[in-house]
Design an enzyme around this catalytic site. Structure first.
Site, short mmCIF file in Angstrom:
data_model
loop_
_atom_site.label_atom_id
_atom_site.label_comp_id
_atom_site.label_asym_id
_atom_site.label_seq_id
_atom_site.Cartn_x
_atom_site.Cartn_y
_atom_site.Cartn_z
N GLN A 1 7.90 3.50 -0.83
CA GLN A 1 6.87 2.55 -1.44
C GLN A 1 6.01 3.51 -2.56
O GLN A 1 5.26 3.95 -2.00
CB GLN A 1 6.15 1.93 -0.53
N GLY A 2 6.49 3.27 -3.59
CA GLY A 2 5.43 3.81 -4.80
C GLY A 2 4.14 2.79 -5.51
O GLY A 2 4.67 2.05 -6.67
N TYR A 3 3.39 2.60 -4.64
CA TYR A 3 2.43 1.75 -5.27
C TYR A 3 1.21 2.72 -5.60
O TYR A 3 1.04 2.69 -6.76
CB TYR A 3 1.65 0.99 -4.10
N SER A 4 0.61 3.42 -4.58
CA SER A 4 -0.51 4.30 -5.00
C SER A 4 -0.34 5.22 -5.96
O SER A 4 0.57 6.08 -6.21
CB SER A 4 -1.07 5.05 -3.63
N SER B 1 4.93 8.00 1.34
CA SER B 1 5.66 8.15 2.60
C SER B 1 6.98 8.11 2.37
O SER B 1 7.69 7.60 1.82
CB SER B 1 5.28 7.23 3.76
N GLU C 1 3.24 -5.59 5.37
CA GLU C 1 2.60 -4.25 6.07
C GLU C 1 1.45 -4.58 6.86
O GLU C 1 1.47 -3.71 7.83
CB GLU C 1 2.05 -3.48 4.79
C1 LIG Z 1 -0.62 7.11 6.53
C2 LIG Z 1 -0.74 6.56 5.12
C3 LIG Z 1 0.51 6.15 4.55
C4 LIG Z 1 0.53 5.72 3.16
N1 LIG Z 1 1.79 5.40 2.80
C5 LIG Z 1 1.94 5.02 1.25
C6 LIG Z 1 3.11 4.64 0.52
O1 LIG Z 1 4.34 4.66 1.21
N2 LIG Z 1 3.04 4.24 -0.45
C7 LIG Z 1 1.83 4.11 -1.33
O2 LIG Z 1 2.01 3.74 -2.30
N3 LIG Z 1 0.56 4.26 -0.82
C8 LIG Z 1 0.81 4.74 0.51
N4 LIG Z 1 -0.69 5.00 1.16
C9 LIG Z 1 -1.88 4.96 0.36
C10 LIG Z 1 -2.76 3.84 0.70
O3 LIG Z 1 -2.35 2.56 0.24
C11 LIG Z 1 -3.97 4.29 0.13
O4 LIG Z 1 -4.53 5.53 0.82
C12 LIG Z 1 -5.25 3.01 0.18
O5 LIG Z 1 -4.88 1.96 -0.61
C13 LIG Z 1 -6.60 3.71 -0.20
O6 LIG Z 1 -6.36 4.16 -1.61
P1 LIG Z 1 -7.00 5.70 -1.72
O7 LIG Z 1 -6.39 6.72 -0.81
O8 LIG Z 1 -6.68 6.21 -3.14
O9 LIG Z 1 -8.64 5.41 -1.49
P2 LIG Z 1 -9.68 5.05 -2.28
O10 LIG Z 1 -9.39 3.73 -2.88
O11 LIG Z 1 -10.24 6.25 -3.35
O12 LIG Z 1 -10.77 4.69 -1.30
C14 LIG Z 1 -11.60 5.88 -0.78
C15 LIG Z 1 -12.48 5.25 0.32
O13 LIG Z 1 -13.50 4.36 -0.62
C16 LIG Z 1 -13.56 3.18 -0.01
N5 LIG Z 1 -13.51 2.24 -1.05
C17 LIG Z 1 -12.81 2.32 -2.52
N6 LIG Z 1 -13.33 0.95 -3.27
C18 LIG Z 1 -14.00 0.09 -2.36
C19 LIG Z 1 -14.59 -1.03 -2.64
N7 LIG Z 1 -14.58 -1.75 -3.69
N8 LIG Z 1 -15.61 -1.33 -1.54
C20 LIG Z 1 -15.89 -0.97 -0.44
N9 LIG Z 1 -15.15 0.42 -0.23
C21 LIG Z 1 -14.37 0.83 -1.04
C22 LIG Z 1 -12.25 2.83 0.57
O14 LIG Z 1 -12.36 1.75 1.56
C23 LIG Z 1 -12.07 4.16 1.17
O15 LIG Z 1 -12.93 4.45 2.44
C24 LIG Z 1 -0.71 5.59 2.39
C25 LIG Z 1 -1.84 5.80 3.14
C26 LIG Z 1 -1.95 6.47 4.33
C27 LIG Z 1 -3.19 6.62 5.05
#
Ligand SMILES: Cc1cc2nc3c(=O)[nH]c(=O)nc-3n(C[C@H](O)[C@H](O)[C@H](O)COP(=O)(O)OP(=O)(O)OC[C@H]3O[C@@H](n4cnc5c(N)ncnc54)[C@H](O)[C@@H]3O)c2cc1C
Length: 391
Positions: free
Chosen positions: A119-122, A154, A237
């Protein structure tokens, strides 16, 4: 209040049990497991929402039957559908939003495990704020040409395809200019770099996309429709992460651990009053999660909106998993910190598994949308509170 499923469903439960008694033997050879799954599809128990022509069992939607099947398969330790990003996220998305040829081509090989997906979102700088992603896709000579970077992807290192979100109209509003594309991973320009996780494993990756291409019609929905399509995937999801069966399974493992591990005074931990009160507390959370699941179920059965219940259930289940793993680590004590590999280092009480469970539970609270963000959505949409001033 009667929380039984009623005579019709108890009869159905008997039918499922009889099927399992007749066909399920505890085998682990992939060929035998695949043969069992095929029988279970033919009997109407697996892939119920997938039409027969795409390899499913095409059953009328019945959430109570689905739940009975899950309960009985779990009790018999029989395999259900393959748990993968493809089966759990992409297939429902294609069923809702895909073109007929995409369903025809991708669904059956995905549910049988012949092809796998990531899944290529983040992206760096676009996780919680996914709509600000910057990977670009441009139509050139009948193909989408994609440039950008994904992160936390992942299983990208072993996937055949990626379903991704890319910006196809940079002039449109943030959420309007995105499209949902299907992209083969095995091509020049796709560079996958593993990221080492806290558990020591490398399921995650960074994926660099340089002039990567895919056919013009490998798009799900219309150009610019990607946000809506992606939210279909995210809905699935969150449901996947928020299942009470996982909380039940973990709590039962914890109770088994407490029974067989010596605690204070050499007596099993389960006899320790302090531990028992922690177990009861966590059991309370599991029961609350279960009834919240029933609430969601009964609203679904009545055709009512489930509102933010899916979000609250995801938060409950990830919180429960973290609490259970923390208690397990307290039971295991220092042994949890010892190296787990190599001769003489095999832990009889599953220290390594619990350590991974603990770290994994921290990740589950972030994957598919971090808990803080979910809480803000619940506060605003569920409780009608004003928008968080900090965001
Ligand atoms: C086990 C695992 C598997 C994953 N697999 C995939 C995958 O296969 N494909 C994919 O695309 N992504 C994947 N991800 C990524 C996941 O979707 C992102 O980590 C998630 O959306 C959070 O984004 P970030 O890591 O950029 O953190 P950030 O968005 O930078 O957030 C960091 C912290 O700040 C807080 N925060 C940020 N903005 C706000 C706000 N507006 N209000 C309050 N708090 C806030 C968040 O809650 C978090 O605690 C995976 C993540 C994990 C942990």
């Amino acid at each position: 209040m009667d929380l039984g499923y009623g005579p019709e469903y108890e009869l159905f439960r008997e039918e499922v049990r009889a099927f399992l008694r007749q066909h399920w033997r505890a085998v682990d050879h992939p060929g035998e497991v695949a043969a069992f799954r095929k029988l279970a599809v033919d009997a109407g128990y697996l892939h119920r929402s997938v039409p027969r022509r795409y390899g499913g069992s095409e059953q009328p939607s019945d959430v109570l039957k689905a739940r009975v099947i899950r309960e009985e398969f779990t009790a018999a330790r029989a395999p259900m559908e393959i748990k993968s990003l493809g089966t759990q996220l992409l297939v429902p998305t294609l069923l809702e939003a895909g073109a007929d040829w995409q369903k025809e081509r991708f669904i059956e090989p995905t549910i049988t495990g012949q092809i796998t997906w990531c899944q290529g979102y983040s992206e760096p700088g676009a996780g919680s704020d996914l709509a600000s992603l910057r990977t670009r896709a441009t139509l050139r000579d009948g193909r989408w040409v994609i440039n950008g970077q994904k992160v936390w992807t992942s299983f990208a290192h072993e996937a055949d395809y990626m379903f991704l979100l890319a910006r196809t109209d940079p002039d449109a509003a943030k959420r309007k200019g995105l499209s949902y594309l299907l992209v083969p991973m095995d091509q020049p320009g796709v560079e996958v770099r593993p990221l080492r996780q806290i558990t020591g494993e490398s399921e995650f990756n960074e994926v660099f996309l340089t002039d990567v291409s895919t056919e013009a019609d490998w798009i799900v929905g219309e150009p610019g429709d990607g946000w809506r399509v992606a939210n279909t995937t995210l809905k699935h999801e969150r449901a996947w992460v928020g299942d009470v069966a996982d909380s039940d399974r973990l709590l039962n493992s914890l109770i088994r651990l407490a029974r067989r591990t010596p605690g204070p005074g050499g007596r099993p931990w389960i006899e320790d009053a302090g531990l028992r009160s922690r177990l009861i507390e966590v059991q309370g959370f599991v029961e609350a999660h279960r009834y919240s699941g029933y609430h969601q179920l009964s609203r679904t059965l009545k055709g009512e909106s489930t509102g933010v219940l899916g979000l609250t259930n995801k938060i409950s289940s990830t919180g429960i998993a973290a609490r259970i793993a923390a208690i397990a680590l307290d039971i295991i004590g220092d042994a949890a910190l010892l190296p787990h590999t190599g001769p003489g280092h095999q832990s009889p009480i599953g220290a390594e598994r619990w350590m991974n469970q603990y770290f994994g539970s921290l990740g589950s609270a972030i994957a598919g949308g971090a808990s803080n963000i979910q809480r803000n959505i619940i506060a605003q949409r569920g409780l009608g509170l004003p928008r968080d001033q900090a965001t």
